[in-house]
Design a protein around this motif. Sequence first.
Motif, PDB file in Angstrom:
ATOM      1  N   ASN A 100       9.424 -58.344  12.161  1.00  0.00           N
ATOM      2  CA  ASN A 100       8.835 -58.505  13.485  1.00  0.00           C
ATOM      3  C   ASN A 100       9.647 -59.522  14.280  1.00  0.00           C
ATOM      4  OD1 ASN A 100       7.982 -61.110  12.625  1.00  0.00           O
ATOM      5  ND2 ASN A 100       6.045 -60.282  11.859  1.00  0.00           N
ATOM      6  N   LEU A 101       9.218 -59.793  15.497  1.00  0.00           N
ATOM      7  CA  LEU A 101       9.962 -60.711  16.355  1.00  0.00           C
ATOM      8  C   LEU A 101      10.072 -62.092  15.722  1.00  0.00           C
ATOM      9  CD1 LEU A 101      11.332 -61.400  19.063  1.00  0.00           C
ATOM     10  CD2 LEU A 101       9.044 -61.805  20.013  1.00  0.00           C
ATOM     11  N   SER A 205       4.494 -62.870  18.640  1.00  0.00           N
ATOM     12  CA  SER A 205       5.666 -62.444  17.874  1.00  0.00           C
ATOM     13  C   SER A 205       5.352 -61.616  16.636  1.00  0.00           C
ATOM     14  CB  SER A 205       6.476 -63.679  17.455  1.00  0.00           C
ATOM     15  OG  SER A 205       5.662 -64.605  16.748  1.00  0.00           O
ATOM     16  N   GLN A 206       4.186 -61.802  16.018  1.00  0.00           N
ATOM     17  CA  GLN A 206       3.871 -61.043  14.810  1.00  0.00           C
ATOM     18  C   GLN A 206       3.333 -59.645  15.130  1.00  0.00           C
ATOM     19  OE1 GLN A 206       2.517 -63.389  11.239  1.00  0.00           O
ATOM     20  NE2 GLN A 206       1.864 -64.815  12.825  1.00  0.00           N
ATOM     21  N   ASN A 207       3.057 -59.395  16.409  1.00  0.00           N
ATOM     22  CA  ASN A 207       2.585 -58.071  16.830  1.00  0.00           C
ATOM     23  C   ASN A 207       3.664 -57.275  17.553  1.00  0.00           C
ATOM     24  OD1 ASN A 207       0.052 -58.437  15.752  1.00  0.00           O
ATOM     25  ND2 ASN A 207      -0.827 -59.230  17.642  1.00  0.00           N
ATOM     26  N   ILE A 208       4.896 -57.748  17.460  1.00  0.00           N
ATOM     27  CA  ILE A 208       6.037 -57.071  18.088  1.00  0.00           C
ATOM     28  C   ILE A 208       7.044 -56.766  16.992  1.00  0.00           C
ATOM     29  CG2 ILE A 208       7.880 -57.261  19.788  1.00  0.00           C
ATOM     30  CD1 ILE A 208       6.022 -59.399  21.186  1.00  0.00           C
ATOM     31  N   MET A 209       7.167 -55.503  16.648  1.00  0.00           N
ATOM     32  CA  MET A 209       8.054 -55.101  15.570  1.00  0.00           C
ATOM     33  C   MET A 209       9.450 -54.796  16.099  1.00  0.00           C
ATOM     34  SD  MET A 209       5.954 -55.371  13.079  1.00  0.00           S
ATOM     35  CE  MET A 209       7.028 -54.762  11.760  1.00  0.00           C
ATOM     36  N   VAL A 210      10.444 -55.181  15.303  1.00  0.00           N
ATOM     37  CA  VAL A 210      11.832 -54.848  15.612  1.00  0.00           C
ATOM     38  C   VAL A 210      12.266 -53.797  14.597  1.00  0.00           C
ATOM     39  CG1 VAL A 210      14.183 -55.698  15.905  1.00  0.00           C
ATOM     40  CG2 VAL A 210      12.231 -57.174  16.470  1.00  0.00           C
ATOM     41  N   GLU A 215      15.083 -51.004  18.128  1.00  0.00           N
ATOM     42  CA  GLU A 215      14.094 -50.747  19.175  1.00  0.00           C
ATOM     43  C   GLU A 215      12.843 -51.588  18.930  1.00  0.00           C
ATOM     44  OE1 GLU A 215      13.291 -46.600  19.398  1.00  0.00           O
ATOM     45  OE2 GLU A 215      15.247 -46.094  20.261  1.00  0.00           O
ATOM     46  N   ILE A 216      12.110 -51.836  19.996  1.00  0.00           N
ATOM     47  CA  ILE A 216      10.901 -52.658  19.951  1.00  0.00           C
ATOM     48  C   ILE A 216       9.673 -51.750  19.890  1.00  0.00           C
ATOM     49  CG2 ILE A 216       9.509 -54.322  21.246  1.00  0.00           C
ATOM     50  CD1 ILE A 216      12.129 -55.464  20.127  1.00  0.00           C
ATOM     51  N   ALA A 217       8.671 -52.161  19.122  1.00  0.00           N
ATOM     52  CA  ALA A 217       7.395 -51.437  19.095  1.00  0.00           C
ATOM     53  C   ALA A 217       6.258 -52.453  18.989  1.00  0.00           C
ATOM     54  CB  ALA A 217       7.354 -50.453  17.928  1.00  0.00           C
ATOM     55  N   PHE A 218       5.120 -52.103  19.576  1.00  0.00           N
ATOM     56  CA  PHE A 218       3.964 -52.989  19.582  1.00  0.00           C
ATOM     57  C   PHE A 218       2.915 -52.506  18.577  1.00  0.00           C
ATOM     58  CE2 PHE A 218       4.766 -53.401  24.447  1.00  0.00           C
ATOM     59  CZ  PHE A 218       5.939 -54.116  24.190  1.00  0.00           C
ATOM     60  N   VAL A 219       2.263 -53.461  17.913  1.00  0.00           N
ATOM     61  CA  VAL A 219       1.162 -53.147  17.004  1.00  0.00           C
ATOM     62  C   VAL A 219      -0.053 -53.989  17.412  1.00  0.00           C
ATOM     63  CG1 VAL A 219       2.692 -52.496  15.114  1.00  0.00           C
ATOM     64  CG2 VAL A 219       1.933 -54.869  15.300  1.00  0.00           C
ATOM     65  N   ASP A 220      -1.172 -53.761  16.729  1.00  0.00           N
ATOM     66  CA  ASP A 220      -2.413 -54.501  16.984  1.00  0.00           C
ATOM     67  C   ASP A 220      -2.809 -54.480  18.463  1.00  0.00           C
ATOM     68  OD1 ASP A 220      -2.738 -55.048  14.352  1.00  0.00           O
ATOM     69  OD2 ASP A 220      -2.662 -57.228  14.525  1.00  0.00           O
ATOM     70  N   PHE A 221      -2.770 -53.303  19.052  1.00  0.00           N
ATOM     71  CA  PHE A 221      -3.060 -53.148  20.481  1.00  0.00           C
ATOM     72  C   PHE A 221      -4.494 -52.706  20.732  1.00  0.00           C
ATOM     73  CE2 PHE A 221      -0.529 -49.681  18.664  1.00  0.00           C
ATOM     74  CZ  PHE A 221      -1.476 -48.669  18.633  1.00  0.00           C
ATOM     75  N   GLN A 222      -5.354 -52.805  19.721  1.00  0.00           N
ATOM     76  CA  GLN A 222      -6.740 -52.352  19.885  1.00  0.00           C
ATOM     77  C   GLN A 222      -7.533 -53.212  20.880  1.00  0.00           C
ATOM     78  OE1 GLN A 222      -5.450 -53.148  16.827  1.00  0.00           O
ATOM     79  NE2 GLN A 222      -6.232 -55.223  16.612  1.00  0.00           N
ATOM     80  N   GLY A 223      -7.025 -54.391  21.201  1.00  0.00           N
ATOM     81  CA  GLY A 223      -7.699 -55.250  22.184  1.00  0.00           C
ATOM     82  C   GLY A 223      -7.260 -54.992  23.611  1.00  0.00           C
TER      83      GLY A 223
END
Length: 341
Positions: A100-101, A205-210, A215-223
């Motif tokens: 992650n980031l 930073s822990q919710n942004i995967m590299v 490429e960048i991807a986002f996780v934990d977006f349920q909020g």
Amino acid sequence: MSNESLQISPVIKDYLLSRGYSENFTVSSIAGAGSGRQYFRISEGSRSCVLQVCAEVNDDFRHFVDYSKTFRDFGLPVTRVYCVDESSCQVLQEDLGKRNLLDEVSPVSPGVRSGNERIIYPTVIDALVKWQEASQPIFSSHTELWIRRFDFAALKWETDYFTDNFLKAHCGITEIPQSVMNFYSLLAVSVDAQPKVLMHRDFQSQNIMVRPNSEIAFVDFQGARRGSAFYDIASLLWDPYVCLPLSMIKDFYEYWRMQNKRVQAYSKEDAWESFIHASLQRVMQALGAYCFLSKVKGIEKFKQYIEPGKAQLRTLFGEFKKIAKATEPEAIEFIEKALNG
């Protein structure tokens, strides 16, 4: 399987077998954060995916599944959901890699930065701008995300959370002056009045995967919800997990501001003030969370972020005092005293 304690649901297992996995796939645990969700990597040969296991099927569970499809339909960089079994509270999803980031920018040794920040943060900010630019089409197609607002009440909840978990429980303060409560209300009014976009709500930073291809991807977006255009960039740049120096925060903020059409109507000075207000909200919430998760939930790893959180908040109040127009000085002095205690 290497993890015998995990009971993979028959629905998930059947999906894996139908996609070319054999009975001999391996399962390894992935460290989770403070949410209570568990994550496992399922792999066999060149294939891999991630299994999310929740304690219950609640709003967060359903929002994650629902929003994943919606966001992907609009080309946003989020994880793909493959299979869902509500009866076992399990979600099988895309494997975005192991870094992650925070991994990418963590110091190479104590006090020595990795040097990757100037390379990777603009890429993350580009992805955030794309996310924010998709706001209106997404709100038009997904009414719930429009209705689900990060409003005055939610903002006041954050500062009350900071009061309960940092000022009272961590610092041992029993009496909170009315000036502090007034300051929280003024702050919430300011942030609630900012332009509204699609918010991730936990853009750190822990919710942004590299991904392996960079490429960048986002996780934990349920909020995710509709809220301040400044909140996610504040969350990213003042993240106590990373502790970017103020010079980088200013540079990366300006890079974001120049690309963001939502804030072009603001003067440069007014935009910076709005950013600082949203940043105070976010860092107070984060500091309250580190105290709550370490003391109440007993998750010891969060204790190490209390001091960095305090340091970021001290810097923020320093910036706030440069722009504030005599806004509750007694409240600022009270909170700063607690931060320095």
